[in-house]
Enzyme design. Structure first.
Site, mmCIF file in Angstrom:
data_model
loop_
_atom_site.group_PDB
_atom_site.id
_atom_site.type_symbol
_atom_site.label_atom_id
_atom_site.label_comp_id
_atom_site.label_asym_id
_atom_site.label_seq_id
_atom_site.Cartn_x
_atom_site.Cartn_y
_atom_site.Cartn_z
ATOM 1 N N ALA A 105 0.814 -1.225 0.000
ATOM 2 C CA ALA A 105 0.000 0.000 0.000
ATOM 3 C C ALA A 105 0.847 1.274 0.000
ATOM 4 O O ALA A 105 0.819 2.061 -0.956
ATOM 5 C CB ALA A 105 -0.937 -0.030 1.211
ATOM 6 N N ALA A 106 1.606 1.481 1.076
ATOM 7 C CA ALA A 106 2.351 2.734 1.211
ATOM 8 C C ALA A 106 3.418 2.861 0.136
ATOM 9 O O ALA A 106 3.599 3.927 -0.465
ATOM 10 C CB ALA A 106 2.992 2.804 2.598
ATOM 11 N N GLU A 147 10.655 -5.156 -3.566
ATOM 12 C CA GLU A 147 9.616 -5.880 -2.807
ATOM 13 C C GLU A 147 10.113 -7.297 -2.559
ATOM 14 O O GLU A 147 10.482 -7.985 -3.513
ATOM 15 C CB GLU A 147 8.311 -5.875 -3.601
ATOM 16 C CG GLU A 147 7.247 -6.865 -3.148
ATOM 17 C CD GLU A 147 6.839 -6.722 -1.690
ATOM 18 O OE1 GLU A 147 6.645 -5.583 -1.233
ATOM 19 O OE2 GLU A 147 6.735 -7.772 -1.004
ATOM 20 N N SER A 184 0.994 -4.235 -4.413
ATOM 21 C CA SER A 184 -0.254 -3.508 -4.545
ATOM 22 C C SER A 184 -1.495 -4.397 -4.560
ATOM 23 O O SER A 184 -2.262 -4.402 -5.518
ATOM 24 C CB SER A 184 -0.203 -2.698 -5.855
ATOM 25 O OG SER A 184 -1.204 -1.723 -5.872
ATOM 26 N N CYS A 188 -6.749 -6.066 3.000
ATOM 27 C CA CYS A 188 -7.969 -6.028 3.812
ATOM 28 C C CYS A 188 -9.083 -6.875 3.219
ATOM 29 O O CYS A 188 -10.026 -7.247 3.909
ATOM 30 C CB CYS A 188 -8.465 -4.601 3.959
ATOM 31 S SG CYS A 188 -7.238 -3.487 4.625
ATOM 32 N N ASP A 211 2.742 0.921 7.542
ATOM 33 C CA ASP A 211 2.699 0.206 8.820
ATOM 34 C C ASP A 211 4.030 0.189 9.566
ATOM 35 O O ASP A 211 4.083 -0.256 10.714
ATOM 36 C CB ASP A 211 2.247 -1.249 8.597
ATOM 37 C CG ASP A 211 0.797 -1.344 8.146
ATOM 38 O OD1 ASP A 211 0.120 -0.303 8.075
ATOM 39 O OD2 ASP A 211 0.346 -2.469 7.885
ATOM 40 N N ASN A 241 -1.852 4.265 2.860
ATOM 41 C CA ASN A 241 -1.982 4.918 1.560
ATOM 42 C C ASN A 241 -1.748 6.427 1.654
ATOM 43 O O ASN A 241 -1.122 7.019 0.780
ATOM 44 C CB ASN A 241 -3.369 4.625 0.964
ATOM 45 C CG ASN A 241 -3.383 3.314 0.206
ATOM 46 O OD1 ASN A 241 -2.924 3.241 -0.919
ATOM 47 N ND2 ASN A 241 -3.868 2.259 0.840
ATOM 48 N N TYR A 268 -31.326 14.172 5.095
ATOM 49 C CA TYR A 268 -32.241 13.209 5.707
ATOM 50 C C TYR A 268 -33.300 12.774 4.713
ATOM 51 O O TYR A 268 -33.810 13.580 3.933
ATOM 52 C CB TYR A 268 -32.908 13.861 6.927
ATOM 53 C CG TYR A 268 -34.317 13.406 7.201
ATOM 54 C CD1 TYR A 268 -34.556 12.147 7.778
ATOM 55 C CD2 TYR A 268 -35.411 14.201 6.882
ATOM 56 C CE1 TYR A 268 -35.861 11.715 8.025
ATOM 57 C CE2 TYR A 268 -36.712 13.782 7.128
ATOM 58 C CZ TYR A 268 -36.929 12.536 7.692
ATOM 59 O OH TYR A 268 -38.200 12.116 7.942
ATOM 60 N N TRP A 304 -34.126 13.605 13.156
ATOM 61 C CA TRP A 304 -32.899 13.905 13.895
ATOM 62 C C TRP A 304 -32.010 12.678 13.738
ATOM 63 O O TRP A 304 -32.306 11.624 14.288
ATOM 64 C CB TRP A 304 -33.160 14.140 15.382
ATOM 65 C CG TRP A 304 -33.814 15.436 15.739
ATOM 66 C CD1 TRP A 304 -35.125 15.610 16.063
ATOM 67 C CD2 TRP A 304 -33.190 16.737 15.853
ATOM 68 N NE1 TRP A 304 -35.357 16.938 16.361
ATOM 69 C CE2 TRP A 304 -34.192 17.647 16.242
ATOM 70 C CE3 TRP A 304 -31.892 17.222 15.647
ATOM 71 C CZ2 TRP A 304 -33.944 19.011 16.437
ATOM 72 C CZ3 TRP A 304 -31.648 18.572 15.849
ATOM 73 C CH2 TRP A 304 -32.660 19.453 16.230
#
Lengths: 446, 446
Positions: free
Chosen positions: A12-13, A34, A40, A44, A279, A301, A422, A430
């Site tokens: 990711a990063a 890598e 990439s 998750c 991470d 990211n 709403y 509300w």
């Protein structure tokens, strides 16, 4: 001569940083080292890949190595494990697998995105072949293959996000699932009413829970607890992660929160020209104004983007995190952002907490479900510090309404009058988050 | 002696005000004068009540007259139509229906919550018995009864919220539905890609659309357009509303935006001690800093709360509106907040607009749907001015993330780095709203 950028780590990063550099500095040479097979991918999404027999691992890959090279012009080298950074020489050393050949890469600017590794619990038996962790894509593939080949009983050690998501995945595959948590319940740091609903959800979906009983060891046929043995053909350990910061530390880079690589708001480390992201790196907690370690894909990211921009001599600032996270748990949605009451107290606030149950739809709309909102505010500043929501519908994005308010430092009094959209299928007139704010206002006194 | 409060109108704003006064000032006498049968019902839910043959009108009632009296101690007088306010005497005159008897009510402080009335289009034939509007509960009951008794062809004149919601309701009841809009399309003020998706949704769900062709008159059997006749047993006119401000004007109260009752941020009118709230009163637009008229239930409830608190001598401020609204349209969710590009230009901004299509779920998550985001920003200040979203899933509350950012005056650069919660079933790792912000940042130049 064009600049040469080296990025250590291609998930990711790392790939965020590399892509940013490439966009900003089209003439630059961008090398990504890598150690694994893949770059990439959506880590998750692995629980959802495992959940479906028909899924293919290619679905998880966001960008293939070939596309990264050809379409984005990023020089990706897989199977390259960086073993050392030499800041004085501006080089990194890498070992290529499986050949074992060593290479040195010169850089003008370096981005470290080495990620995190599963935390060991030092249970005897962790080395046994049926013990797995779910962190990288190879592990995801491995777990799926085991389920495909007929594992019918699984134990999850640890009640964090991955553990809870894997409960759902493994139940979807028809496995008997036992969730073993060290603390009194999964997600025990959350509000007790929210935790109660998590427990009810697990129970309703046939997950066996064992909480607060010490694990003695992992056996060849399962897990031995202080008072019983649980049979399992698969034991998944999900006890959180620790930053992969050893090569940074060896290079003389200052470490920060929880052993993560220390960075400034530009994601630059203590050594000029070396950035860290994802991470392996620390983040600023915007609420406590202290450094923290939040190993999440969203943060990684953003880190990568900021690190890449600054490495390429743009100006970008990472504004910090507020610990926003969410989870699908069977038919329920769970989200939280900011501090729990306990964390707020630890951070020196004077927290006031409320819990309400409202509805996902308006009075008169037939298809509606309860939504619980827990909100934490600071008595002195009246700022909203945190929120937790759970319900069958309308939770996931509502938590981000509160994340946006907390990111802005809104007081509960400001927020309770916000002009939120709403319609009867989606909310009461509300909104539950506004009702929660009103209840919190009242409890704080006004 | 305790204070006496009179509230004119017993629906959203009026009952909010009355309830607030009662809470703050338990000894006060609180009289609500309501000209109709019912108080405190969910007007917005009426399309969903009409959609279901089995529904009962009682489902729409939030608070019955009996409960308001007995449980909340509010002296509700239904069938009392206020005909005049006499500020010098601090009294109001009311006619009781059906007796026609006149009453005078003395007040110490007064809240005007007279609502709004459907705007007439002056079509010949509007007085015919099959022509209806949907504004109050009796009209909702009437429309449902007509559908129950077998009306099979309906025409909706006007493509606003109610018109679109009623398309879905009437289709659910098996009716042939023709939607006739004056402008080129329903919701034609929105971004053209969003409008295109609204049109596709209506077409996919069997709604006949006629746009941009003048209506000549309503006939005994339908609607006569310039080029054709559309048969219909029910003609619903939805052309917006105008504030019921006549009795306020007659009493010498200053009118404001679009003929609504002028108020300050405390919801007090130009006459001290007289407050106004809800669809009869103006609001401050936070983005343009000008007064505006936004007749929506969310706004009415907030108005009522603020008016009630200030009437009862508390201090509360209505912080303004940003035109947030949302809609379920068959299988789609539509939401918008803030200004459109056109409205932004009219207000003197230098708008930059982008439109993207992203996804409701992460890469690798199977059950995901496209989400479109249109975002409008101001080139000079870089503030986010508005957003519009449409998609099958995950739109309704996402628009409120942007509403919260706009309410805070966030720039696109701030917002694009916000720490929003993420999980694969609910979002890509970069949420669609963050992607939109990045695209807008880029289009603005940085």
């Amino acid at each position: 001569m064009s600049d040469r950028y080296v990025v250590i780590g291609g998930v990711a990063a790392g790939m965020s940083a590399a892509s940013r550099i490439r966009k900003v500095d089209p003439k630059a040479e961008v090398i990504v080292l890598e150690k694994g097979d893949h770059i990439s991918y959506s880590a998750c999404s692995m629980p959802y890949y495992i959940a479906r027999p028909e899924s293919d691992v290619s679905e998880l890959v966001v960008l293939s190595v070939a596309d990264a090279k050809e379409k984005r012009g990023i020089d990706v080298r897989t199977h390259h494990e960086v073993t050392a950074i030499h800041p004085a020489q501006r080089t990194v050393s890498a070992v290529q697998h499986p050949s074992g050949r060593e290479h040195a890469f010169r850089y003008d600017r370096l981005v470290i995105a080495t990620g995190a590794a599963p935390r060991s619990m030092d249970y005897p038996g962790e080395e046994l072949p049926h013990v797995v962790v779910l962190r990288n894509l190879d592990q995801g593939i491995d777990i799926k293959r085991r389920i495909d080949s007929g594992v019918k009983k699984a134990v999850l050690l640890g009640g964090g996000y991955i553990g809870l998501e894997m409960c759902e995945s493994l139940r979807a595959r028809g496995a008997d699932v036992t969730l073993i948590t060290h603390r009194s319940a999964p997600m025990a740091h959350l509000n007790s009413d929210i935790v109660k609903t998590i427990i009810e959800t697990l129970d309703r979906n046939g997950v066996t829970r064992i909480s607060g009983i010490p694990v003695e060891r992992i056996t060849e046929t399962g897990v031995r607890l202080a008072d019983r043995h649980v049979d399992a053909g698969l034991v998944l350990i999900g006890k959180g992660v620790r930053p992969n910061a050893a090569i940074a530390e060896s290079a003389g880079i200052r470490l920060g929160a929880e052993g993560a690589i220390g960075v400034d708001s530009r994601m630059e480390t203590s050594i000029s020209g070396i950035f860290a992201a994802g991470d392996c790196a620390e983040s600023l907690d915007r609420i406590t104004d202290k450094k923290t370690f939040v190993p999440l894909g969203t943060v990684a990211n953003k880190h990568g983007r900021v690190a890449g921009l600054n490495a390429a001599k743009e100006t970008a600032r990472f504004p910090g995190v507020i610990n926003s996270a969410q989870l699908k748990l069977f038919e329920m949605e769970l989200g939280h952002t900011g501090l729990t009451a306990e964390a707020a107290e630890d951070a020196g606030f004077d927290p006031v907490e409320i819990h309400i149950t409202s509805s996902s739809g308006a009075h008169g709309y037939p298809d509606r479900y309860p939504i619980q909102v827990c909100m934490v505010g600071d008595r002195k500043s009246r700022r909203i510090l945190g929120a937790q929501l759970i319900g069958q519908k309308g939770v996931a994005h509502r938590v981000n309404v509160l994340a946006t308010a907390i990111f802005n430092g809104n007081t509960v009094d400001e927020f309770s009058m916000f002009d939120l959209a709403y319609a009867p299928p989606f909310a009461p007139v509300w909104d539950p988050v506004l009702v929660a704010a009103q209840v919190l206002e009242k409890k704080m006194g006004r």
